[in-house]
Scaffold this motif. Sequence first.
Motif, PDB file in Angstrom:
ATOM      1  N   CYS A   6       0.828  -1.172  -0.183  1.00 52.47           N
ATOM      2  CA  CYS A   6       0.120   0.178   0.051  1.00 52.47           C
ATOM      3  C   CYS A   6       0.721   1.124  -0.069  1.00 52.47           C
ATOM      4  O   CYS A   6       0.646   2.266  -0.653  1.00 52.47           O
ATOM      5  N   VAL A   7       1.749   1.385   0.843  1.00 51.43           N
ATOM      6  CA  VAL A   7       2.777   2.574   1.036  1.00 51.43           C
ATOM      7  C   VAL A   7       3.619   2.520  -0.126  1.00 51.43           C
ATOM      8  O   VAL A   7       3.773   3.778  -0.854  1.00 51.43           O
ATOM      9  N   ARG A   8       4.017   1.504  -0.801  1.00 53.72           N
ATOM     10  CA  ARG A   8       4.868   1.478  -1.865  1.00 53.72           C
ATOM     11  C   ARG A   8       4.290   1.914  -2.957  1.00 53.72           C
ATOM     12  O   ARG A   8       4.623   2.789  -3.846  1.00 53.72           O
ATOM     13  N   ASP A   9       3.101   1.771  -3.239  1.00 51.99           N
ATOM     14  CA  ASP A   9       2.170   2.229  -4.235  1.00 51.99           C
ATOM     15  C   ASP A   9       2.005   3.648  -4.354  1.00 51.99           C
ATOM     16  O   ASP A   9       1.905   4.225  -5.325  1.00 51.99           O
ATOM     17  N   TYR A  10       1.635   4.200  -2.930  1.00 53.05           N
ATOM     18  CA  TYR A  10       1.715   5.792  -2.951  1.00 53.05           C
ATOM     19  C   TYR A  10       2.995   6.422  -3.479  1.00 53.05           C
ATOM     20  O   TYR A  10       2.928   7.424  -4.050  1.00 53.05           O
ATOM     21  N   VAL A  11       4.226   5.931  -3.081  1.00 56.11           N
ATOM     22  CA  VAL A  11       5.402   6.228  -3.355  1.00 56.11           C
ATOM     23  C   VAL A  11       5.736   6.402  -4.568  1.00 56.11           C
ATOM     24  O   VAL A  11       5.952   7.246  -5.527  1.00 56.11           O
ATOM     25  N   ASN A  12       5.269   5.247  -5.407  1.00 51.15           N
ATOM     26  CA  ASN A  12       5.253   4.769  -6.905  1.00 51.15           C
ATOM     27  C   ASN A  12       4.589   6.193  -7.732  1.00 51.15           C
ATOM     28  O   ASN A  12       4.842   6.746  -8.597  1.00 51.15           O
ATOM     29  N   PHE A 174      -7.001   3.394   7.462  1.00 46.73           N
ATOM     30  CA  PHE A 174      -8.333   2.944   6.980  1.00 46.73           C
ATOM     31  C   PHE A 174      -8.852   3.713   5.615  1.00 46.73           C
ATOM     32  O   PHE A 174      -9.593   3.064   4.818  1.00 46.73           O
ATOM     33  N   LEU A 175      -8.521   4.765   5.466  1.00 46.33           N
ATOM     34  CA  LEU A 175      -8.701   5.633   4.252  1.00 46.33           C
ATOM     35  C   LEU A 175      -7.764   5.101   3.189  1.00 46.33           C
ATOM     36  O   LEU A 175      -8.170   4.780   1.836  1.00 46.33           O
ATOM     37  N   ALA A 176      -6.524   4.664   3.416  1.00 45.82           N
ATOM     38  CA  ALA A 176      -5.726   3.906   2.432  1.00 45.82           C
ATOM     39  C   ALA A 176      -6.106   2.398   2.083  1.00 45.82           C
ATOM     40  O   ALA A 176      -6.302   2.136   0.634  1.00 45.82           O
ATOM     41  N   PHE A 177      -6.927   1.876   2.836  1.00 44.90           N
ATOM     42  CA  PHE A 177      -7.658   0.367   2.701  1.00 44.90           C
ATOM     43  C   PHE A 177      -9.038   0.818   2.143  1.00 44.90           C
ATOM     44  O   PHE A 177      -9.939  -0.191   1.991  1.00 44.90           O
TER      45      PHE A 177
END
Length: 568
Positions: A6-12, A174-177
């Motif tokens: 999830c975090v890696r996708d945001y940084v990408n 929870f917003l991320a998911f």
Amino acid sequence: MVLTSCVRDYVNRMLQDISGMKVLILDSQTVSIVSVVYSQSDLLQKEVFLVELIDSISKSKELMSHLKAVYFLRPTSENIQLLRRQLANPRFGEYHLFFSNILKDTQIHILADSDEQEAVQQVQEFYADFVAIDPYHFTLHVPSNYIYMLPAVVDPSTVQRFCDRVVDGLAALFLAFKRRPVIRYQRTSDIAKRIAQEASKLMYQQESGLFDFRRTEVAPLLLVIDRRDDPVTPLLNQWTYQAMVHELVGIEDNKVDLKSIGKFPKDQEEVVLSSDQDSFFKTNMYENFGDIGMNIKRLVDEFQQVAKSNQNIQTVEDMAKFVDNYPEYRKMHGNVSKHVTLVTEMSKIVEQRKLMIVSETEQELACNGGQGAAFEALTNLLNNESILDVDRLRLVMLYALRYEKDSPVQLMQLFNKLASRSAKYKPGLVQFLLKQAGVDKRTGDLFGNRDLMNIARNMARGLKGIENVYTQHQPLLFQTMENIVKGRLRDVDYPFVGNHFQQGRPQEVIIFIVGGTTYEESRSVALQNTSNTGVRFILGGSSVLNSKRFFTDLEEAQRVARISTSVV
């Protein structure tokens, strides 16, 4: 629900759509958020040629109009003010602003008013306000972690900042998911109740529009519990790889600083332990220390085979093939060196501190009855000159937690012995621990001797035998997860917030421990997630504990409590 992805996708998403040379500007907390999921080489591949902290950028006047600035910051008032000043005199060609949580309208207006030269290309919220150290384990690195023990004593604004940081982290998760959970909390913990209520207020009232996602058949569960319900787990020595490294050396954001334990070559002073970046570590992070030694031997043998084949370079084609494989060869060499170094150094520490003897008694205290034998074993260890003060303290704490109601006279004898043998650690700290996390304060059946089901379970485990005497302990969290899976988590002990009850068994559960998690608990979560129960767990906490950090928090809380008592 995989945290690291999830975090890696945001940084990408932050970096891939902005072409050209970039500078990535972070704050003291987002640098941790990014570093655990993104390596230096990953950043270079995205044309990030400079990584700076926002405070450092503020002090520099150098113009860099050839670079595009990508900011990833927590939306704090301090960061907004720093940004405001930097936008007033832009140094970069473009500004792309990303925030790890919800921006207030007033903050957006401040940024808009500051951007007089229209350097800002975009402003977005990317909800990664937590440090995803493993796929199912996150931390928030909350400052002053000891505050959870003293909500009624510490300055109310300090407690509020602590709670705000936790609620922010949970909201971002929870917003991320794209989920809105049903929330429960540990009844005996004021701080867990407060965080649960404030999280519910944010998700169901203040920002209800943001959290209005498509409903799942059964809502996810957020369970907020208190570290003091299980003070045993952070006190124990560990014998599985990841947990043992943290206990004996220390892990910070998946990095291990070896400078604290000896002299090493420059490239080995800090090593990375990441399940996403290191396949050997991913396979072995939950294995017993004894098995790790054999597995590293196999790793060394494999490397030697590769090294031998690389020595047979006789043609231009052989040379070209070697050059093509060179990065992998170097990576493998670094991996072998890293794990051999870690295991070698930990073996030395185990021998120096006589931790096998210490740990056997710890496990007996944590898992088995027999007060007389425990007192005798503990007395012998307190008299043993080879045992360190910190290990003596750990043992007395475990005995006190186990037998505080059964043997006050023997407990006082141990306090006196500890005071005479260990000048640095006074028995007052043990008594403070009992005041904070004694049997009268705890909700769960920590030692499995209150509930008939737990007594039966412990007897069954004893009859089957324990595969490894050093890893027989199971954290209380294991029992909590089992109760959730079987629908046995009691409402009276873990009430729901508001009118949001749960019909049916949840399929997604986030357990947040106020006061911090341990790597032993994250191992329990990972193993539970592989057991095909139909329930997926994520574990989070305000920090990641080993016994040293737990002692530090305890000592700081004791100091603050004394000051407040003397003022009164």
